[in-house]
Design a protein around this motif. Structure first.
Motif, PDB file in Angstrom:
ATOM      1  N   TRP A 138      -4.043   5.105  -6.538  1.00 21.04           N
ATOM      2  CA  TRP A 138      -5.281   4.457  -6.096  1.00 21.04           C
ATOM      3  C   TRP A 138      -6.382   4.537  -7.148  1.00 21.04           C
ATOM      4  O   TRP A 138      -7.179   3.603  -7.290  1.00 21.04           O
ATOM      5  CB  TRP A 138      -5.751   5.071  -4.778  1.00 21.04           C
ATOM      6  CG  TRP A 138      -4.872   4.682  -3.629  1.00 21.04           C
ATOM      7  CD1 TRP A 138      -3.986   5.477  -2.958  1.00 21.04           C
ATOM      8  CD2 TRP A 138      -4.774   3.386  -3.028  1.00 21.04           C
ATOM      9  NE1 TRP A 138      -3.346   4.764  -1.980  1.00 21.04           N
ATOM     10  CE2 TRP A 138      -3.815   3.484  -1.996  1.00 21.04           C
ATOM     11  CE3 TRP A 138      -5.405   2.171  -3.249  1.00 21.04           C
ATOM     12  CZ2 TRP A 138      -3.466   2.396  -1.191  1.00 21.04           C
ATOM     13  CZ3 TRP A 138      -5.061   1.079  -2.452  1.00 21.04           C
ATOM     14  CH2 TRP A 138      -4.104   1.194  -1.439  1.00 21.04           C
ATOM     15  N   GLN A 139      -6.418   5.628  -7.901  1.00 21.12           N
ATOM     16  CA  GLN A 139      -7.431   5.751  -8.930  1.00 21.12           C
ATOM     17  C   GLN A 139      -7.221   4.709 -10.030  1.00 21.12           C
ATOM     18  O   GLN A 139      -8.175   4.101 -10.517  1.00 21.12           O
ATOM     19  CB  GLN A 139      -7.409   7.163  -9.530  1.00 21.12           C
ATOM     20  CG  GLN A 139      -8.575   7.463 -10.453  1.00 21.12           C
ATOM     21  CD  GLN A 139      -9.927   7.376  -9.749  1.00 21.12           C
ATOM     22  OE1 GLN A 139     -10.044   7.727  -8.571  1.00 21.12           O
ATOM     23  NE2 GLN A 139     -10.945   6.889 -10.453  1.00 21.12           N
ATOM     24  N   GLN A 140      -5.985   4.516 -10.428  1.00 15.31           N
ATOM     25  CA  GLN A 140      -5.693   3.484 -11.435  1.00 15.31           C
ATOM     26  C   GLN A 140      -5.963   2.092 -10.890  1.00 15.31           C
ATOM     27  O   GLN A 140      -6.498   1.228 -11.587  1.00 15.31           O
ATOM     28  CB  GLN A 140      -4.240   3.615 -11.890  1.00 15.31           C
ATOM     29  CG  GLN A 140      -3.970   4.877 -12.689  1.00 15.31           C
ATOM     30  CD  GLN A 140      -2.495   5.137 -12.883  1.00 15.31           C
ATOM     31  OE1 GLN A 140      -1.692   4.925 -11.968  1.00 15.31           O
ATOM     32  NE2 GLN A 140      -2.118   5.595 -14.067  1.00 15.31           N
ATOM     33  N   LEU A 141      -5.603   1.871  -9.634  1.00 13.09           N
ATOM     34  CA  LEU A 141      -5.826   0.557  -9.032  1.00 13.09           C
ATOM     35  C   LEU A 141      -7.311   0.239  -8.912  1.00 13.09           C
ATOM     36  O   LEU A 141      -7.701  -0.938  -8.899  1.00 13.09           O
ATOM     37  CB  LEU A 141      -5.152   0.505  -7.662  1.00 13.09           C
ATOM     38  CG  LEU A 141      -5.005  -0.873  -7.021  1.00 13.09           C
ATOM     39  CD1 LEU A 141      -4.158  -1.789  -7.884  1.00 13.09           C
ATOM     40  CD2 LEU A 141      -4.397  -0.755  -5.628  1.00 13.09           C
ATOM     41  N   ARG A 142      -8.139   1.267  -8.864  1.00 15.02           N
ATOM     42  CA  ARG A 142      -9.581   1.053  -8.785  1.00 15.02           C
ATOM     43  C   ARG A 142     -10.094   0.253  -9.994  1.00 15.02           C
ATOM     44  O   ARG A 142     -11.088  -0.485  -9.899  1.00 15.02           O
ATOM     45  CB  ARG A 142     -10.304   2.400  -8.683  1.00 15.02           C
ATOM     46  CG  ARG A 142     -11.776   2.312  -8.348  1.00 15.02           C
ATOM     47  CD  ARG A 142     -12.327   3.697  -8.012  1.00 15.02           C
ATOM     48  NE  ARG A 142     -11.675   4.255  -6.849  1.00 15.02           N
ATOM     49  CZ  ARG A 142     -11.989   3.977  -5.579  1.00 15.02           C
ATOM     50  NH1 ARG A 142     -12.986   3.127  -5.344  1.00 15.02           N
ATOM     51  NH2 ARG A 142     -11.347   4.530  -4.574  1.00 15.02           N
ATOM     52  N   LEU A 143      -9.409   0.386 -11.140  1.00 20.61           N
ATOM     53  CA  LEU A 143      -9.798  -0.386 -12.325  1.00 20.61           C
ATOM     54  C   LEU A 143      -9.613  -1.884 -12.093  1.00 20.61           C
ATOM     55  O   LEU A 143     -10.344  -2.702 -12.639  1.00 20.61           O
ATOM     56  CB  LEU A 143      -8.979   0.075 -13.536  1.00 20.61           C
ATOM     57  CG  LEU A 143      -9.187   1.536 -13.960  1.00 20.61           C
ATOM     58  CD1 LEU A 143      -8.203   1.910 -15.065  1.00 20.61           C
ATOM     59  CD2 LEU A 143     -10.623   1.759 -14.409  1.00 20.61           C
ATOM     60  N   ALA A 186      -9.701  -3.207  -8.922  1.00 22.72           N
ATOM     61  CA  ALA A 186     -10.647  -3.574  -7.871  1.00 22.72           C
ATOM     62  C   ALA A 186     -12.031  -3.854  -8.449  1.00 22.72           C
ATOM     63  O   ALA A 186     -12.780  -4.682  -7.909  1.00 22.72           O
ATOM     64  CB  ALA A 186     -10.732  -2.450  -6.833  1.00 22.72           C
ATOM     65  N   GLY A 187     -12.372  -3.195  -9.552  1.00 20.91           N
ATOM     66  CA  GLY A 187     -13.666  -3.414 -10.180  1.00 20.91           C
ATOM     67  C   GLY A 187     -13.656  -4.448 -11.284  1.00 20.91           C
ATOM     68  O   GLY A 187     -14.690  -4.670 -11.927  1.00 20.91           O
ATOM     69  N   GLN A 225     -10.045   1.612   1.046  1.00 19.59           N
ATOM     70  CA  GLN A 225     -10.082   2.195  -0.294  1.00 19.59           C
ATOM     71  C   GLN A 225     -11.217   1.635  -1.137  1.00 19.59           C
ATOM     72  O   GLN A 225     -11.885   2.377  -1.871  1.00 19.59           O
ATOM     73  CB  GLN A 225      -8.745   1.949  -1.004  1.00 19.59           C
ATOM     74  CG  GLN A 225      -7.589   2.802  -0.514  1.00 19.59           C
ATOM     75  CD  GLN A 225      -7.685   4.248  -0.991  1.00 19.59           C
ATOM     76  OE1 GLN A 225      -8.393   4.573  -1.932  1.00 19.59           O
ATOM     77  NE2 GLN A 225      -6.950   5.122  -0.334  1.00 19.59           N
ATOM     78  N   PHE A 226     -11.423   0.322  -1.075  1.00 23.14           N
ATOM     79  CA  PHE A 226     -12.314  -0.320  -2.031  1.00 23.14           C
ATOM     80  C   PHE A 226     -13.485  -1.083  -1.416  1.00 23.14           C
ATOM     81  O   PHE A 226     -14.339  -1.586  -2.148  1.00 23.14           O
ATOM     82  CB  PHE A 226     -11.510  -1.298  -2.909  1.00 23.14           C
ATOM     83  CG  PHE A 226     -10.361  -0.661  -3.632  1.00 23.14           C
ATOM     84  CD1 PHE A 226     -10.559   0.456  -4.437  1.00 23.14           C
ATOM     85  CD2 PHE A 226      -9.078  -1.164  -3.502  1.00 23.14           C
ATOM     86  CE1 PHE A 226      -9.503   1.051  -5.107  1.00 23.14           C
ATOM     87  CE2 PHE A 226      -8.007  -0.581  -4.170  1.00 23.14           C
ATOM     88  CZ  PHE A 226      -8.226   0.537  -4.968  1.00 23.14           C
ATOM     89  N   THR A 253       0.797  -1.227   0.000  1.00 22.34           N
ATOM     90  CA  THR A 253       0.000   0.000   0.000  1.00 22.34           C
ATOM     91  C   THR A 253       0.833   1.283   0.000  1.00 22.34           C
ATOM     92  O   THR A 253       0.409   2.283  -0.579  1.00 22.34           O
ATOM     93  CB  THR A 253      -0.972   0.008   1.187  1.00 22.34           C
ATOM     94  OG1 THR A 253      -0.244  -0.169   2.416  1.00 22.34           O
ATOM     95  CG2 THR A 253      -1.987  -1.128   1.043  1.00 22.34           C
TER      96      THR A 253
END
Length: 330
Positions: free
Chosen positions: A199-204, A206-207, A245-246, A111
């Motif tokens: 984190w915004q890129q990693l959100r892709l 996570a989804g 975060q997610f 992280t």
């Protein structure tokens, strides 16, 4: 060699293998690239997925792998794809291939790296040595200047510094790394932001239904070097940050570096106490039903960047072969 995977699989009860991957980058690495061992090309990843399926293996998630280990009959062999460290190139180059093939995978996230304050020290020392004709090593107050003009000299300097950093306690390693990078104007945080997803890129990921997010500590420290409570906090806090975060609580864990110097029975026990369903090392070997008794000490086989030739894929996917090698080395 051509029949070796067939023979080992014939005489082995290995159910499947977990592959370790890090970076996926197009093009050839530079002549001096000691960390090229950690990267493969998109074309090679594409071929690996196609080849293991052509051999009759399924590409499955970690959860599915654990279910299959529990089945009384052997069934079809399987491969689990895992990526460590959340490199930005995983988004750019790996994810489209994985989606096109509908191949499940796990991404292990340290992280602090995603926060942009991690230290990818192995890449930092490569970058510095690559551009210098000499580097200064300081030890016990004495400074030694080491030539790094030729490729062999650069490799020798890298190996020397790498293993010194690996063997130091974490506080001393951090101090030496800070001194070395500062002497050459190397910005570790900038490097982290350039190489690792935010984190915004990693959100892709996570989804992404194909993706299982796993924990990989906060700071990517070698846990065996830490006091027990600090090691526990590194593992637990990485889970808590990802969950915050997610809204997803990771159930799978990867030990940084993952070899005998980095993790052992103490860390395996901590992972069990923290409730991880699995935790992976970098000790090579296939997966067998007995690994259900030690799910926080699972072996993995590295897709080595130095062996990106098609004939090696059959060898990499032979869990029996690597298990026998591991027995010889132990």
């Amino acid at each position: 060699m051509a029949r070796a995977p067939h023979l080992f699989n014939l005489f082995s009860q290995s159910r499947g293998v977990i592959f370790t991957l890090h970076r996926v980058l197009p093009g050839e690495p530079a002549d001096f690239s000691p960390n090229a061992i950690l990267q493969i090309t998109p074309d090679f990843l594409d071929y690996v997925i196609e080849r293991v399926r052509a051999q009759g293996a399924d590409i499955v998630s970690l959860d599915e792998a654990l279910l299959r280990l529990a089945e009384p009959r052997k069934g079809r062999p399987f491969v689990v794809l895992t990526f460590d460290d959340a490199y930005r190139d995983n988004l750019t180059h790996a994810l489209p291939i994985l989606q096109r093939h509908e191949a499940p995978f796990t991404l292990y996230v340290p992280t602090a790296f995603v926060d942009g304050v991690g230290q990818l020290w192995w890449q930092a020392i490569e970058d510095i040595i690559a551009r210098q004709e000499a580097v200064a090593f300081t030890e016990d107050g004495d400074t030694e200047y080491v030539d790094t003009r030729t490729l062999p000299q650069k490799q020798e300097a890298f190996d020397r510094l790498y293993w010194r950093l690996r063997t130091l306690p974490e506080p001393e390693r951090l101090k030496l790394l800070a001194e070395f990078t500062s002497n050459y104007g190397y910005d570790l945080e900038r490097q982290c932001r350039e190489l690792i997803m935010d984190w915004q890129q990693l959100r892709l990921f996570a989804g992404e239904p194909l993706c299982t997010l796993g924990a990989h500590t906060v700071h990517h420290f070698e846990l065996a070097k830490l006091p027990e409570e600090q090691a526990r906090n590194e593992m637990r806090q990485s889970v808590e940050v990802i969950e915050a975060q997610f809204g997803l609580r990771p159930e799978h864990f990867s030990y940084p570096l993952g070899g005998p110097l980095s993790c052992g029975p103490r860390e395996f026990q901590i992972a069990r106490e923290l409730g991880f369903r699995s935790a992976v090392t970098t000790r090579p070997g296939g997966l067998y039903p007995h690994h259900l008794q030690t799910p926080t000490a699972l072996p993995r086989i590295s897709l080595n960047g130095y062996f990106q030739q098609r004939r090696y894929v059959d060898v990499f996917s032979s869990g029996g072969l690597f298990t026998q090698i591991g027995k010889v080395m132990s």
